[in-house]
Motif scaffolding. Structure first.
Motif, short mmCIF file in Angstrom:
data_model
loop_
_atom_site.label_atom_id
_atom_site.label_comp_id
_atom_site.label_asym_id
_atom_site.label_seq_id
_atom_site.Cartn_x
_atom_site.Cartn_y
_atom_site.Cartn_z
N SER A 492 0.70 -1.20 0.00
CA SER A 492 0.08 -0.12 0.00
C SER A 492 0.81 1.29 0.00
CB SER A 492 -1.10 0.08 1.24
OG SER A 492 -0.47 -0.31 2.25
N ASP A 493 1.96 1.17 0.53
CA ASP A 493 2.99 2.27 0.57
C ASP A 493 3.54 2.61 -0.69
OD1 ASP A 493 2.49 2.75 3.34
OD2 ASP A 493 4.37 2.11 3.94
N LEU A 494 3.70 1.44 -1.57
CA LEU A 494 4.30 1.55 -2.88
C LEU A 494 3.33 2.28 -3.84
CD1 LEU A 494 6.31 -1.66 -3.32
CD2 LEU A 494 7.23 0.44 -3.39
N ASN A 588 10.30 -3.73 5.89
CA ASN A 588 9.94 -2.41 6.75
C ASN A 588 10.92 -1.48 6.13
OD1 ASN A 588 7.99 -3.67 7.98
ND2 ASN A 588 9.16 -4.27 9.86
N HIS A 589 12.13 -1.68 6.20
CA HIS A 589 13.15 -0.70 5.57
C HIS A 589 12.73 -0.18 4.16
CE1 HIS A 589 17.62 0.09 4.57
NE2 HIS A 589 16.89 1.17 4.59
N ALA A 590 12.18 -0.96 3.26
CA ALA A 590 11.78 -0.71 2.14
C ALA A 590 10.66 0.35 2.27
CB ALA A 590 11.33 -1.70 0.82
N VAL A 594 10.07 4.58 0.83
CA VAL A 594 9.06 5.15 -0.04
C VAL A 594 8.36 6.38 0.64
CG1 VAL A 594 8.97 3.32 -1.90
CG2 VAL A 594 7.71 3.19 0.23
N ALA A 595 8.26 5.98 2.04
CA ALA A 595 7.45 6.88 2.87
C ALA A 595 8.40 8.26 3.32
CB ALA A 595 7.29 6.42 4.45
#
Ligand SMILES: [Zn+2]
Length: 600
Positions: A492-494, A588-590, A594-595
């Motif tokens: 969802s962040d992507l 989580n790092h990814a 993106v955030a």
């Protein structure tokens, strides 16, 4: 807003129209008079020949001369001692143990491992997969093993681990193919040096192999295996051209291929060397149109050093590659006869749609890709660089079957690959031009797109399919739920990230928001490529054996073979727990990348 006088499409057309085969023909003519064995004078001649062309055009370039660790096969023989003495023609792969003046003698035992169905299984070894370490060990211990296929590193490592004293590979056809059998990627270090094969390995052709097998089936056969290899550190040419970008010269795309060969090596890889040279020529001619920098490299040590040249470059320029490399593109065996299809091409998921579109636009052909193998000059996975292509155009499957051709690892599926017969008759200049068009379009789009055209939502989808597969294999014995949940949050962040990126695609490369988005995309590659393609740490090199997707979680497949609560099941579960921790932390790092947090 971009204020370009010339559209990207027009630039593409202009560069495509500049493509010519004149210099490629000259290169192939010259290279057909050389044997570009790594560390040899001919290899230097080849590199200097290209460097002279670059110089005449004014293309900036550097000719490095590192010492690479090579193992060059010199001679091999297989003598039948009993029942009736005779000698069988044999070759030895690079990094076989050298018997020197002596020989290794023993009784032959036949161990079936089968032939590869297609190039995708060329590097597999059914020995470990069948889990017959118990059944085979007693028969194999101290014997000389006769088996099918090419002397691939995984088969060699598995059979050596079972106690074989020497190995005889019966190749799939009339020819004996050259090859390399170590799992050590590039020069050895303290962690990998122990994996150097300690036993001699030879290859023979199929008719000789079948005759030998018939003898072994009939009664005891004693043989002597002799191998002679020249092993050591040799000075080799690494040629790198660099054409600086006009708007963001700090970021570069690395396009590369190997200059060394087995024998004349015209299809593998003189055609690739010619392609790289032509790319240097046209990109230099249109250098005012390149927004980012392109680096074009010719590697030695591919064949006899297990990608020693590209690995030297990855090790020596690691920080630069980490901080500034946008993508790496490998060129191996383009332009070969009958290679009219674009199927089974290596590319990572984030460029799946990108590569298909580029090939369609460049040639009008539909293309299909697959997960890159732990092979070729993919020496940059541990750093974490988005990668595409290795082999490109290939013979249609039906034609291959029609000709009775078995699977090989290059030359557009022509079985002259890695033999004395890889000569000028393998070249098809129309196909070479098509392949050049693919390289031009693909590279220009990465060099000039304001935002890197890499879609990591496709990687997240791939991870989802991988996790589903592993969950199915593990059943109730292991819960991939935590990894699934972390992946869901990243997805969802992507979505949000790529939604914002959409608005940046018409801005200039230097726009701060574009730069930030690009940095995040490169950072995603630095995190997710190693997670999906490596077990070792960044800046190391994984062994040259097949590496499954999300390799930390791949032991799921083995769980079903062991009863719940058994020691073996618990050991596998422990691996999976630790593997899951690596995967969740990386996902989580990814997310933080993106955030917009945690960029480093
Ligand atoms: Zn090759």
């Amino acid at each position: 807003m971009r204020v370009d006088a010339v559209s990207d499409h027009e630039i593409e057309q202009q560069v495509l129209q500049s493509l010519s085969l004149d210099d490629a023909r000259a290169l192939l003519d010259r290279f057909s008079t050389l044997v570009r064995e790594s560390g040899s004078r001919d290899e230097w001649t080849a590199a200097r020949w290209i460097a002279a062309r670059l110089k005449s055009w004014g293309v900036p370039h550097t000719l490095h001369d590192p010492e690479l660790f090579l193992s060059v096969p010199k001679a091999a023989s297989l003598e039948i001692r009993t029942p009736a003495p005779r000698t069988i023609r044999a070759k030895t792969p690079a990094f076989s143990a050298s018997t020197g003046r002596g020989s290794v003698r023993g009784r032959v035992v036949y161990v079936p491992t089968g032939y590869a169905e297609g190039v995708e299984s060329l590097f597999d070894s059914p020995i470990a997969a069948a889990g017959n370490g118990g059944a085979g060990r007693k028969e194999i211990q101290g014997k000389i093993v006769l088996t099918e296929g090419l002397a691939t590193p995984k088969k060699v490592a598995d059979l050596a681990a079972l106690g074989a004293r020497a190995l005889i590979f019966m190749n799939p056809g009339q020819a004996i193919h050259e090859g390399i059998c170590t799992t050590i990627w590039g020069a050895p270090d303290l962690d990998s040096m122990g994996r150097k094969p300690a036993i001699p390995v030879v290859a023979i052709n199929r008719p000789d192999g079948q005759a030998l097998k018939a003898q072994v089936d009939a009664g005891p056969v004693e043989v002597a295996v002799k191998t002679k290899l020249d092993e050591g550190w040799k000075r080799c040419p690494v040629l790198v051209a660099e054409i600086p970008g006009t708007e963001d010269p700090e970021r570069f795309v690395l396009v590369h291929g190997h200059i060394d060969s087995w024998h004349q090596g015209i299809g593998d890889n003189a055609t690739g060397d010619a392609s790289l040279m032509e790319l240097a020529r046209v990109f230099w001619q249109h250098r005012g149109r390149l927004r980012r920098t392109v680096r074009i490299a010719w590697w030695p040590g591919h064949s006899t050093g297990r990608y020693a040249g590209s690995t030297w470059y990855a090790d020596t320029f690691a920080q630069e590659l980490d901080e500034r490399c946008v993508a790496q593109v490998d060129i191996d065996s383009p332009g070969c006869r009958w290679a009219t299809e674009y199927t089974g091409i290596s590319w990572m998921s984030e460029v799946d749609a990108f590569c298909k579109t580029a090939i369609l636009d460049a040639t009008g052909a539909d293309a299909s890709g697959e997960r890159p193998h732990q092979a070729g000059d993919y020496s940059f996975n541990n750093i974490g660089i988005t990668s595409f292509y290795m082999l490109l155009s290939t013979m249609p499957e039906a034609l291959r079957k029609d000709k009775g051709y078995y699977a090989v690892g290059g030359c557009g599926a022509n079985i002259q690959w890695h033999t004395e017969d890889d000569t000028m008759e393998l070249v098809d200049y129309d196909i070479l031009m098509n392949d050049l068009r693919v390289y031009v379009v693909s590279l220009l789009r990465v060099l000039n797109a304001p935002v890197h055209p890499f879609d990591f939502r496709l990687v997240a989808q791939e991870f989802g399919r991988t996790l589903d597969g592993y969950q199915q294999q593990a059943g109730p014995a292991f819960d991939f739920g935590p990894a699934r949940a972390a992946l869901g949050r990243l997805e969802s962040d992507l979505e949000a990230f790529y939604g914002q990126v959409q608005e940046l695609t018409r801005r200039p490369v230097g726009d701060p928001a574009v730069q930030t988005a690009c940095a995040a995309i490169r950072r995603l590659a630095r995190i997710l490529v190693p997670l999906n393609f490596t077990r070792e740490g960044r800046f190391r090199h994984d062994p040259a054996v097949p590496i499954p997707p999300l390799p930390d979680l791949a032991p799921a497949a083995a769980l079903a073979r062991h009863p719940a609560g058994s020691h073996e099941a618990r050991v596998i579960q422990m691996s999976l727990l630790r593997g899951t921790n690596r995967v969740v932390a990386a996902l989580n790092h990814a997310r933080r990348v993106v955030a917009g947090e945690g960029r480093n």
